[in-house]
Scaffold this motif. Structure first.
Motif, PDB file in Angstrom:
ATOM      1  N   LEU A   1     -26.297  22.209  30.343  1.00  0.00           N
ATOM      2  CA  LEU A   1     -25.145  23.035  30.024  1.00  0.00           C
ATOM      3  C   LEU A   1     -24.458  23.516  31.303  1.00  0.00           C
ATOM      4  CD1 LEU A   1     -23.575  24.289  27.696  1.00  0.00           C
ATOM      5  CD2 LEU A   1     -25.160  26.219  27.711  1.00  0.00           C
TER       6      LEU A   1
ATOM      7  N   ILE B   1     -22.418  20.781  32.790  1.00  0.00           N
ATOM      8  CA  ILE B   1     -21.185  20.563  32.024  1.00  0.00           C
ATOM      9  C   ILE B   1     -20.146  21.637  32.353  1.00  0.00           C
ATOM     10  CG2 ILE B   1     -20.229  20.737  29.686  1.00  0.00           C
ATOM     11  CD1 ILE B   1     -22.853  19.375  28.715  1.00  0.00           C
TER      12      ILE B   1
ATOM     13  N   THR C   1     -20.850  22.232  22.813  1.00  0.00           N
ATOM     14  CA  THR C   1     -20.843  20.833  23.238  1.00  0.00           C
ATOM     15  C   THR C   1     -19.939  20.686  24.457  1.00  0.00           C
ATOM     16  OG1 THR C   1     -18.898  20.262  21.943  1.00  0.00           O
ATOM     17  CG2 THR C   1     -21.043  20.102  20.824  1.00  0.00           C
ATOM     18  N   GLU C   2     -20.043  19.518  25.097  1.00  0.00           N
ATOM     19  CA  GLU C   2     -19.216  19.284  26.277  1.00  0.00           C
ATOM     20  C   GLU C   2     -17.723  19.396  25.935  1.00  0.00           C
ATOM     21  OE1 GLU C   2     -20.094  15.995  28.782  1.00  0.00           O
ATOM     22  OE2 GLU C   2     -18.274  16.366  29.966  1.00  0.00           O
ATOM     23  N   SER C   3     -17.317  18.827  24.815  1.00  0.00           N
ATOM     24  CA  SER C   3     -15.880  18.884  24.508  1.00  0.00           C
ATOM     25  C   SER C   3     -15.446  20.311  24.164  1.00  0.00           C
ATOM     26  CB  SER C   3     -15.504  17.878  23.413  1.00  0.00           C
ATOM     27  OG  SER C   3     -16.098  18.269  22.202  1.00  0.00           O
TER      28      SER C   3
ATOM     29  N   ARG D   1     -14.973  22.013  27.543  1.00  0.00           N
ATOM     30  CA  ARG D   1     -13.725  21.559  28.189  1.00  0.00           C
ATOM     31  C   ARG D   1     -12.502  22.171  27.505  1.00  0.00           C
ATOM     32  NH1 ARG D   1     -14.260  18.152  32.185  1.00  0.00           N
ATOM     33  NH2 ARG D   1     -16.308  17.195  32.395  1.00  0.00           N
TER      34      ARG D   1
ATOM     35  N   ALA E   1     -16.595  21.022  34.181  1.00  0.00           N
ATOM     36  CA  ALA E   1     -15.336  21.317  33.473  1.00  0.00           C
ATOM     37  C   ALA E   1     -14.464  22.252  34.306  1.00  0.00           C
ATOM     38  CB  ALA E   1     -15.641  21.935  32.101  1.00  0.00           C
TER      39      ALA E   1
END
Ligand code: RAT
Ligand code: ZN
Length: 438
Positions: free
Chosen positions: A9, A12, A413-415, A418, A16
């Motif tokens: 995490l 990520i 989540t990654e998206s 972002r 981002a």
């Protein structure tokens, strides 16, 4: 396991924050067409040009001027003697006293180091001559692209000060002076709100007859003045900086500033559907001999902001305050009003300890519904350090907050991460000014 998840995490979030481009909503930077005092490669020299860039400008930034007068005080080097020196001699003086004779560990000094390093120069060479030769070989227009890339900035918002003769005349002489897709315009008119009688005299000279009494004709002409200049600079918002003593009680509280806001500025902005930015808490020129470095901070009145947001629901307000003491109440104020967007850690607050503290508190009170930072860059390459330093701190805060959510069973989540970072860096502001995001 959860330790592995936390590491993933963190990776990520940091990625981002590092890679999401930012829309810098307040700078003092300009396209090359506004002239530059540095020739560089391929630009004519304009001593009063507005685009500042290069190592001598970085070193003579007003934050560093203030710092050098602490170690070489005016009883040793009188202010007038410093101001009479060439830019290069001023930079030599600052380099010697703030970088060579003591270590450059203040935030403004550190900024020069981060910037040189990011540009591929070695700060440890300590060779000002070499840095100067490198900058002299740059073409300023290409250099803007390079700096934006290194700073992770995709749009730069200017500060177009209409009461500054140098700037005003450039717009009048060349209507296309602001035409550069990397830059957005902002109409800035401090004197109108800070000092109506003086502003009225100037408006009259410029063909917008206005009197101290703020009669109907003055109001109509001042509105026409704003409309003309909003069009000329293609302003995406309008802005003022205000003193700690700024108060708004009601349109007829007896102050010029309240009448100017209620009768001129806010109606025009509501009609044009543009936000109004208030930067509150700068006491100008407590030491006038220091020039731009001579301004001071003082606590201001947050209730004036809540009253404006409440009395003018058709208007949208951007607000930043200069005093650390105001930050908590300002964040709480933003909880009360959807037409109030808090932004940035301004000027004397743009220091790691304060950026971290303020950003953490804002996330706790406002979630993702604020704009964490602007650069206030006055010298082009400052975009690099201001954003690198801020990004690091914003990432630190976000890592903790996503980890706290994960501990409660919510794994972003990654998206999603972002998406959130894009809100902070671009989309909150883009939707507030109703501009398309990139
Ligand atoms: O941060 C600064 O450089 C200040 O001098 C001011 O420009 C301030 O940001 C402002 O816009 O008034
Ligand atoms: Zn500024």
């Amino acid at each position: 396991g959860s330790a592995a998840h936390a590491t993933a995490l963190e990776t990520i979030v940091r990625d981002a924050v590092r890679t999401t481009p930012v829309w810098d909503l307040h700078t003092h930077l300009y396209p090359v067409a506004f002239g530059t005092p540095n020739a560089g490669a391929g630009a004519p020299t304009d001593p009063k040009g507005l685009l500042l860039w290069g190592v001598d400008e970085l070193l003579t930034y007003h934050y560093l001027v203030a710092e050098v007068f602490r170690v070489v005080p005016s009883r040793v080097l009188p202010y007038q003697d410093f101001w009479r020196m060439s830019k290069e001699a001023q930079a030599d003086h600052i380099w010697r006293h703030l970088f060579l004779e003591r270590s450059p560990i203040s935030e403004a000094c550190r900024g020069v180091l981060t910037t040189l390093q990011a540009l591929g120069l070695d700060p440890d060479e300590r060779d000002l001559g070499r840095y100067r030769r490198w900058f002299a070989a740059q073409n300023p227009d290409d250099h803007i692209d390079r700096v934006m890339e290194l700073g992770g900035v995709n749009r730069i918002t200017m500060t177009n000060a209409v009461f500054d003769d140098n700037e005003r005349l450039r717009w009048l002489e060349n209507p296309n002076v602001g035409a550069d897709s990397r830059f957005e315009g902002v109409l800035r008119f401090d004197p109108l709100v800070r000092d109506w009688p003086a502003a009225a005299a100037k408006l009259t000279r410029w063909g917008y007859a206005a009197s101290e009494t703020l009669d109907d004709a003055s109001i109509a002409n001042a509105r026409r003045f704003l409309n003309d200049w909003i069009d000329r600079v293609k302003a995406i918002y309008c802005a003022v900086s205000l003193p700690p003593s700024f108060r708004y009680d009601s349109p007829d509280d007896g102050s010029y500033s309240s009448r100017v806001l209620a009768d001129i500025v806010l109606p025009v902005l509501a009609e044009r559907d543009l936000p109004f930015a208030m930067m509150i808490g700068s006491q100008l020129q407590v030491n006038p001999a220091l020039g731009d470095a001579g301004d001071m901070v003082g606590p201001a009145d947050v209730f004036s902001v809540t009253r404006l947001a409440n009395d003018f629901p058709q208007n949208r307000f951007l607000c930043t305050m200069l005093a650390r003491e105001n930050q908590h109440a300002l964040a709480v104020a933003a909880r009360k009003f959807g037409n109030l967007l808090v932004f940035g850690c301004w000027w004397f607050l743009n220091n790691p300890s304060l950026v971290e503290e303020i950003t953490r508190m804002r996330v706790e009170l406002l979630g993702l519904s604020f704009v964490p930072q602007h650069s206030d860059a006055r010298v082009l390459e400052q975009l690099i350090y201001k954003w690198r330093h801020s990004r690091e701190l914003i990432a630190d805060v976000l890592v903790d907050k996503y980890n706290d959510a994960a501990a409660a069973g919510w794994r972003a989540t990654e998206s999603e991460v972002r998406r959130d970072v894009a809100l902070l860096f671009e989309k909150n502001f883009a939707s507030f000014v109703e501009a398309p995001a990139t």
